[in-house]
Design an enzyme around this catalytic site. Structure first.
Site, PDB file in Angstrom:
ATOM      1  N   ASP A  64      45.414  43.588  46.063  1.00 15.04           N
ATOM      2  CA  ASP A  64      46.438  44.560  45.687  1.00 15.04           C
ATOM      3  C   ASP A  64      45.943  45.999  45.819  1.00 15.04           C
ATOM      4  OD1 ASP A  64      44.618  44.302  43.594  1.00 15.04           O
ATOM      5  OD2 ASP A  64      46.067  43.558  42.150  1.00 15.04           O
ATOM      6  N   ASN A 132      48.095  39.816  29.893  1.00 15.15           N
ATOM      7  CA  ASN A 132      49.406  39.161  29.817  1.00 15.15           C
ATOM      8  C   ASN A 132      49.528  38.001  30.807  1.00 15.15           C
ATOM      9  OD1 ASN A 132      49.603  40.468  32.249  1.00 15.15           O
ATOM     10  ND2 ASN A 132      51.486  41.580  31.805  1.00 15.15           N
ATOM     11  N   HIS A 134      48.769  38.105  34.075  1.00 16.42           N
ATOM     12  CA  HIS A 134      49.039  38.426  35.479  1.00 16.42           C
ATOM     13  C   HIS A 134      47.823  38.139  36.343  1.00 16.42           C
ATOM     14  CE1 HIS A 134      47.604  42.755  34.676  1.00 16.42           C
ATOM     15  NE2 HIS A 134      46.922  42.427  35.760  1.00 16.42           N
ATOM     16  N   GLU A 139      53.281  40.228  37.824  1.00 15.02           N
ATOM     17  CA  GLU A 139      53.549  40.331  36.389  1.00 15.02           C
ATOM     18  C   GLU A 139      54.389  39.138  35.911  1.00 15.02           C
ATOM     19  OE1 GLU A 139      51.977  42.269  34.634  1.00 15.02           O
ATOM     20  OE2 GLU A 139      51.861  44.330  35.370  1.00 15.02           O
TER      21      GLU A 139
HETATM   22  C1  GLP Z   1      44.325  44.622  37.375  1.00 12.82           C
HETATM   23  C2  GLP Z   1      44.159  43.928  38.733  1.00 12.82           C
HETATM   24  C3  GLP Z   1      43.901  42.460  38.575  1.00 12.82           C
HETATM   25  C4  GLP Z   1      42.802  42.222  37.552  1.00 12.82           C
HETATM   26  C5  GLP Z   1      43.254  42.736  36.211  1.00 12.82           C
HETATM   27  C6  GLP Z   1      42.218  42.549  35.119  1.00 12.82           C
HETATM   28  O1  GLP Z   1      45.619  44.588  36.909  1.00 12.82           O
HETATM   29  N1  GLP Z   1      45.299  44.133  39.572  1.00 12.82           N
HETATM   30  O2  GLP Z   1      43.543  41.919  39.844  1.00 12.82           O
HETATM   31  O3  GLP Z   1      42.508  40.858  37.470  1.00 12.82           O
HETATM   32  O4  GLP Z   1      43.505  44.135  36.340  1.00 12.82           O
HETATM   33  O5  GLP Z   1      41.288  43.580  35.155  1.00 12.82           O
HETATM   34  P1  GLP Z   1      39.893  43.573  34.434  1.00 12.82           P
HETATM   35  O6  GLP Z   1      39.023  42.664  35.231  1.00 12.82           O
HETATM   36  O7  GLP Z   1      39.415  44.996  34.501  1.00 12.82           O
HETATM   37  O8  GLP Z   1      40.122  43.094  33.062  1.00 12.82           O
END
Ligand code: GLP
Length: 241
Positions: A64, A132, A134, A139
């Site tokens: 993404d 949440n 995702h 989402e």
């Molecule tokens: C973002 C990314 C996800 C990631 C998530 C969790 O929203 N788009 O790919 O898994 O954050 O992030 P973190 O690893 O910093 O908790």
């Protein structure tokens, strides 16, 4: 599903490297689906440090990118990948793919990315998980058959990700994301989660039926799924608590 519960963040990262490092050692031209966020940073450090593995023929496809941020922007995921991983590897820049956050025609960019995903079947997809539930930026409520699309980020996602920005107002409200249909097409999927704030999403993933309310649950149908956790992320699981 292979559920691996480790004691610490470092042990979680080492377990993940066990899967990815051995794949790239065996398959020199592997296609890796990569993720951003703080979760994979320990794994990326291990990948960067291991000089015995070459990425010369490896290709990567990221999940993404924030809409409106160019690859040069210091908060873009393209920048994150260069700074935290690619600059340490012998990977060729043209073999690393990520959606273009400033594409003039977003619909065309989504179609381009779908074409790329069709041409480059991934051997492995790495994932973190949002609090949440995702995955990538899919989402809650995203249909399991979605392909690359633009999303409006959930309030909780903007809040969670604001720690990496100076002000919450600076967090982009929209993003390009690989869809759930393509995430599950990777041959092997490795989902990592650490920390207490992921524990409830992890519990729902492991203990409840697949439901678009928890996007990560699209993975439950996958035949080669690793879920690698630290002790805190596993703390609400009934069978390992
Ligand atoms: C973002 C990314 C996800 C990631 C998530 C969790 O929203 N788009 O790919 O898994 O954050 O992030 P973190 O690893 O910093 O908790």
């Amino acid at each position: 599903m292979k559920l691996i519960v480790t004691e610490t963040y470092e042990a979680m990262s080492r377990a993940a490297y066990g899967v990815i490092g051995s794949l790239v050692s065996k398959k020199k031209d592997a296609v890796l689906g990569l993720a951003t966020g703080s979760t994979p940073l320990g794994l990326y450090r291990l990948m960067a440090e291991d000089r015995t593995v070459s990425y010369r023929d490896v290709k990567t496809v990221n999940l993404d990118e924030y809409a409106g941020l160019s690859a040069a922007h210091s908060q873009s995921y393209a920048y994150f990948m260069r700074e935290n991983l690619f600059r340490y590897l012998d990977i060729l820049p043209q073999n690393t793919h990520i959606p273009n956050g400033v594409a003039p025609d977003p619909a065309e960019e989504c179609a381009r990315y779908d074409g790329l995903l069709d041409r480059l079947p991934r051997d492995l997809q790495l994932l973190g998980i949002g609090s949440n539930g995702h995955i990538a930026f899919n989402e809650p409520g995203t249909p399991f058959d979605a392909r690359t699309h633009i999303v409006t980020l959930a309030e909780s996602t903007v809040r969670d990700n604001s720690r990496l920005f100076d002000r919450i107002e600076d967090v982009p409200k929209q993003a390009f994301t690989m869809g759930l249909a393509d995430i599950v097409r990777a041959k092997t999927v490795v989902l990592l989660a650490n920390g207490r704030n992921k524990a409830e999403a992890v519990r729902r993933l492991i203990e409840e039926d697949a439901d678009p309310a928890l996007p990560a649950s699209a993975l439950k149908q996958h035949e080669d799924l690793y879920v690698i956790l630290d002790r805190e992320a596993a703390s609400l699981l009934h069978e390992t608590a």
